[in-house]
Design an enzyme around this catalytic site. Structure first.
Site, PDB file in Angstrom:
ATOM      1  N   ASP A  20     -27.284  21.005  -9.339  1.00  0.00           N
ATOM      2  CA  ASP A  20     -26.476  21.112 -10.560  1.00  0.00           C
ATOM      3  C   ASP A  20     -26.427  19.752 -11.254  1.00  0.00           C
ATOM      4  O   ASP A  20     -26.571  18.717 -10.608  1.00  0.00           O
ATOM      5  CB  ASP A  20     -25.023  21.494 -10.213  1.00  0.00           C
ATOM      6  CG  ASP A  20     -24.882  22.955  -9.795  1.00  0.00           C
ATOM      7  OD1 ASP A  20     -25.793  23.753 -10.062  1.00  0.00           O
ATOM      8  OD2 ASP A  20     -23.845  23.284  -9.191  1.00  0.00           O
ATOM      9  N   ARG A  31     -32.743  24.589 -14.878  1.00  0.00           N
ATOM     10  CA  ARG A  31     -31.772  25.468 -15.539  1.00  0.00           C
ATOM     11  C   ARG A  31     -31.343  24.759 -16.818  1.00  0.00           C
ATOM     12  O   ARG A  31     -30.941  23.602 -16.787  1.00  0.00           O
ATOM     13  CB  ARG A  31     -30.566  25.649 -14.617  1.00  0.00           C
ATOM     14  CG  ARG A  31     -29.380  26.309 -15.320  1.00  0.00           C
ATOM     15  CD  ARG A  31     -28.073  26.075 -14.547  1.00  0.00           C
ATOM     16  NE  ARG A  31     -28.133  26.610 -13.218  1.00  0.00           N
ATOM     17  CZ  ARG A  31     -27.495  26.057 -12.177  1.00  0.00           C
ATOM     18  NH1 ARG A  31     -26.775  24.959 -12.332  1.00  0.00           N
ATOM     19  NH2 ARG A  31     -27.585  26.586 -10.984  1.00  0.00           N
TER      20      ARG A  31
END
Ligand SMILES: Cc1cc2nc3c(=O)[nH]c(=O)nc-3n(C[C@H](O)[C@H](O)[C@H](O)COP(=O)(O)OP(=O)(O)OC[C@H]3O[C@@H](n4cnc5c(N)ncnc54)[C@H](O)[C@@H]3O)c2cc1C
Length: 300
Positions: A125, A175
């Protein structure tokens, strides 16, 4: 924002945890690994892929960071044993980046090795912009262990398109998300349409580089725009997937995407540290409180 919503946003964070739990419930897939895995199995049965995240960040104790690292390694084992279609997402500050880079690297390497051994994928992340360079460094170092690893890139940061130009190749997997942290106007767009335009530019640039992208958004207009481009340009379905957060209401959109043959992955957070995360989610979408109140007696 209506009065009810602003009342909820101001009040809920100050109420006792037992009272706020029903508000958290839609966004968090349980406090334990067992509950989270059960929810992932349900998502898989309904055609969704998943990625599991243990809630928490900004750890300042080495032993705690080590403990989270071994929880992630065990999680890979459970995913493999239970044959779930599920990857893992890790926040660098949860495994020691606020302590030191070397500590985070040591822990990320352990998680990367486990991912490689079990032939699974690891997503790193992206947190606030003071950690961006170190996060890319972690990615590049762990790539020596496994190629099955990717990162997240935030469309609100001015630097992101350039980061893609530098980092992306046919092995690159990112992402793309708008970005969730409070950032200074010297480093980030604040205008919604600038962020959306940058999101689209990043998606296009990644396709050109032959990379794989996860389009992580609940913004229905942005999903429309992405689909329009995907269909017009005939972007191969192997080069992207859609991603959303567990529990965010999407009004049937995700099921439609699956029916049209697209891949949809749900980000599934869980763990005892559910409180802060859920309050953030509630602030982003106070409407959820109405659904929770409607179901309050049925849920509890
Ligand atoms: C799978 C996934 C992974 C992510 N990973 C990261 C990451 O690594 N780093 C990072 O900085 N950010 C991450 N984010 C958060 C992201 O950057 C955005 O802050 C967030 O998704 C809101 O942007 P949006 O594109 O959904 O659009 P918005 O325009 O903000 O939202 C569209 C609509 O969806 C609803 N909505 C959006 N988000 C939420 C929410 N969280 N809870 C409830 N309702 C919501 C709102 O009602 C809003 O009207 C991730 C998001 C997703 C979906």
């Amino acid at each position: 924002m209506n009065l009810f919503n602003s009342f909820i946003i101001k009040t809920v964070p100050h109420l006792p945890k037992w009272f706020t739990k029903p508000f958290a419930k839609p966004y968090v897939a349980g406090e334990t690994t067992e509950e989270a895995l059960k929810n992932v199995a349900k998502l898989n049965q309904n055609g969704f892929k998943a990625t599991l995240d243990i809630l928490g960040e900004h750890v300042i104790s080495s032993s705690f960071a080590k403990n989270i690292t071994s929880q992630y390694c065990n999680l890979y084992q459970r995913i493999s044993d239970e044959k779930l279609n599920c990857t893992i997402s890790v926040k660098p500050s949860h495994i020691g980046l606020n302590i030191s880079y070397s500590e985070a690297l040591e822990n990320m390497e352990l998680i990367s090795k486990k991912a490689k051994d079990l032939d699974n994928f690891l997503r790193i992340d992206m947190e606030s912009s003071d950690l961006t360079d170190q996060t890319f460094k972690l990615l590049n170092e762990c790539k020596y262990i496994t190629k099955n690893i990717g990162v997240a890139i935030q469309a609100y940061l001015f630097r992101s398109l350039e980061d893609i130009n530098t980092l992306a190749d046919s092995d690159f997997n990112a992402r793309i998300c708008k970005g969730i942290y409070k950032e200074d106007s010297s480093v980030a767009f604040s205008d919604r349409s600038d962020i959306k335009n940058n999101f689209m530019s990043m998606a296009k640039s990644m396709v050109k580089k032959g990379s794989f992208a996860g389009y992580a958004t609940h913004d229905q207009e942005l999903i429309d725009e992405l689909l329009n481009w995907i269909q017009t340009e005939k972007i191969p379905k192997e080069q992207f997937e859609f991603q959303t957060l567990y529990g965010v209401p999407m009004n049937g959109r995700l099921e439609n995407l699956i029916n049209e043959g697209y891949t949809v992955r749900i980000y599934v957070p869980f763990g005892p540290d559910w409180f802060d995360y859920s309050i953030r989610r509630l602030k982003e979408n106070p409407d959820i409180a109405k659904y929770v109140l409607k179901n309050f007696f049925r849920n509890e």
